[in-house]
Design an enzyme around this catalytic site. Structure first.
Site, mmCIF file in Angstrom:
data_model
loop_
_atom_site.group_PDB
_atom_site.id
_atom_site.type_symbol
_atom_site.label_atom_id
_atom_site.label_comp_id
_atom_site.label_asym_id
_atom_site.label_seq_id
_atom_site.Cartn_x
_atom_site.Cartn_y
_atom_site.Cartn_z
ATOM 1 N N HIS A 21 45.550 49.774 -10.816
ATOM 2 C CA HIS A 21 45.656 48.329 -11.023
ATOM 3 C C HIS A 21 44.464 47.578 -10.423
ATOM 4 O O HIS A 21 44.131 46.486 -10.877
ATOM 5 C CB HIS A 21 46.977 47.801 -10.449
ATOM 6 N N LYS B 83 48.157 43.328 3.313
ATOM 7 C CA LYS B 83 49.312 43.923 3.992
ATOM 8 C C LYS B 83 50.022 42.902 4.870
ATOM 9 O O LYS B 83 51.249 42.896 4.963
ATOM 10 C CB LYS B 83 48.875 45.133 4.807
#
Length: 438
Positions: A123, A203
């Site tokens: 992706h 993250k």
């Protein structure tokens, strides 16, 4: 030049201000499709609160990317971080997930490998290609130049950040591989996607956001990390380092990652559902037609070859698993790739050994689980055992013993030796009617 910022109310970060160029990007069809891409794929069918999408996550990453860049800029003006740098970092954070397909990682991790074996497609690659398509299709180059970006240099910089920073081995090369910024700005490539140690704002956002929607506690404090981060010279590059006393906060971050994978991302029922969805994709593949550029038609698996077709692909169109759980650096201690500094030498990067941290640290940072999913009622445990043994014969696993214990989920405990790691075999039966347990 006066810039009127737009205010978004985010459930994780509160009221966040976004640059008008970011809002122009958000208002494009290519970005709006992220409203219909589930952040956690099939986990929504296990955790009813996990209904959030890539749309809000991307906005959160853009905000944190700007906050982090600005924190470094304020603390170390000698780094010469410019307004252009900060804006480019924000755009990279905003657009880093443009390339996700339906149900996020299910699409590139399960469906594409089955539909197009040998196709090395991820992706991140699609994110860069869609970003190009977004800029061209919406004529954003003049708008970018109005906001003082320099093209094509800054476009290259944004795409390089979306692709991710250099890993530890790549960074040792003699030639600087990037065009967007020189080695004096190497630390900027670690803000959005940090391959060196996995500590980045992508993250930071999904830990906080996913824990919030899953109902799982997150002990990592990214604001505190921003407060104590500095840029130091290490390995011939300027790298983002953390204060030595922050090592416990970083261990909390990697522990949070491990908990999320164990409790949600690799949840047995979640993976069952995702395998079923991937199988449904395969059956529907040739029947779904999507119009792309110049009127050409594509199906689910070939839409990745044309960004106009891929932009139309969302999660609303689509009615033997080996699982690895680790802290972030496979079998290794993830803190091993993190540099620190102390208050006596704030510009010198230093490592921190395990002995300096605690004797209570984990000895192992990864484990492997082998799951066998049986879909039909006419399959039995003996067949499952036979298939498992055959699988082990073609992989670097040695079966020492296979025992069966009848429980609600028919959990099978298996002792294997794989590089001195324990491997657990789980067999989950699914009725044709769709019930998960027998």
């Amino acid at each position: 030049m006066f810039i009127l910022y737009f205010v978004f109310n985010d459930p994780i970060h509160g009221h966040v201000e976004l640059h008008p160029l970011l809002v122009r990007i958000i208002d494009t069809p290519q970005f709006q499709r992220l409203r219909n891409i589930k952040q956690l794929g099939g986990a929504y069918y296990v955790y009813p609160g996990a209904s959030h999408n890539r749309f809000e996550h991307s906005i959160g990453v853009a905000y944190l990317a700007g906050e982090f860049a600005q924190a470094l800029r304020t603390r170390q003006p000698e780094l010469d971080i410019t307004d252009r740098d900060v804006l480019c970092v924000k755009i990279a954070g905003l657009c880093h997930d443009l390339g996700h397909g339906p149900f996020s990682h299910l699409f590139d991790g399960m469906f594409i490998p089955k539909a197009r074996p040998g196709e090395n497609w991820r992706h991140e690659q699609a994110s860069v290609e869609i970003f190009d398509h977004l800029v061209n299709d919406n004529n954003l180059r003049p708008v970018m130049e109005e906001h003082q970006l320099v093209l094509p240099q800054d476009l290259n910089f944004i795409k390089e950040m979306i692709g991710g920073s250099l890993g530890p081995n790549e960074a040792q090369g003699e030639e600087w591989p990037y065009e967007g910024r020189g080695q004096d700005k190497s630390f900027l490539y670690e803000i959005v996607a940090n391959k060196r140690n996995g500590i980045d704002v992508d993250k930071f956002d999904y830990f906080a956001r996913d824990c919030h929607h899953l109902g799982i506690r997150n002990n990592f404090d990214h604001q505190r990390f921003f407060l104590f981060a500095r840029v130091c010279e290490a390995g011939g590059l300027k790298q983002i380092c953390s204060r030595d006393k922050e090592v416990h906060n970083l261990y909390d971050m990697f522990h949070a990652r491990s908990c999320l994978y164990r409790k949600a991302y690799q949840h047995p029922v979640n993976k069952i559902i995702e395998h079923m969805i991937a199988d449904a994709f395969l059956k529907a593949d040739k029947h779904i037609q999507i119009e792309g550029s110049e009127g050409n038609m594509y199906n689910l698996s070939t839409a990745i070859d044309d960004m106009e077709a891929y932009t139309k692909l969302t999660g609303q169109q689509i009615p033997l698993c080996a699982v690895s759980l680790y802290y972030g650096n496979r079998e290794n201690d993830p803190i091993g790739n993190v540099n620190f500094y102390n208050k006596y030498a704030p510009d010198r990067a230093i490592p921190i050994s395990r002995e300096q941290v605690s004797r209570l640290l984990p000895q192992n940072f990864s484990e492997h689980i082998i799951r066998v999913y049986l879909k039909n009622e006419d399959r039995n445990l003996a067949a499952a055992k036979r298939h498992f043994v055959q699988w082990c014969e073609t992989h670097p696993f040695q079966v020492l013993e296979v025992t069966f214990r009848s429980t609600l989920l028919n959990i099978v405990h298996v002792l294997c030796e794989a590089l001195k790691l324990e491997v657990l075999l789980v067999i989950d039966f699914i009725k044709k009617q769709g019930k998960n347990n027998l």
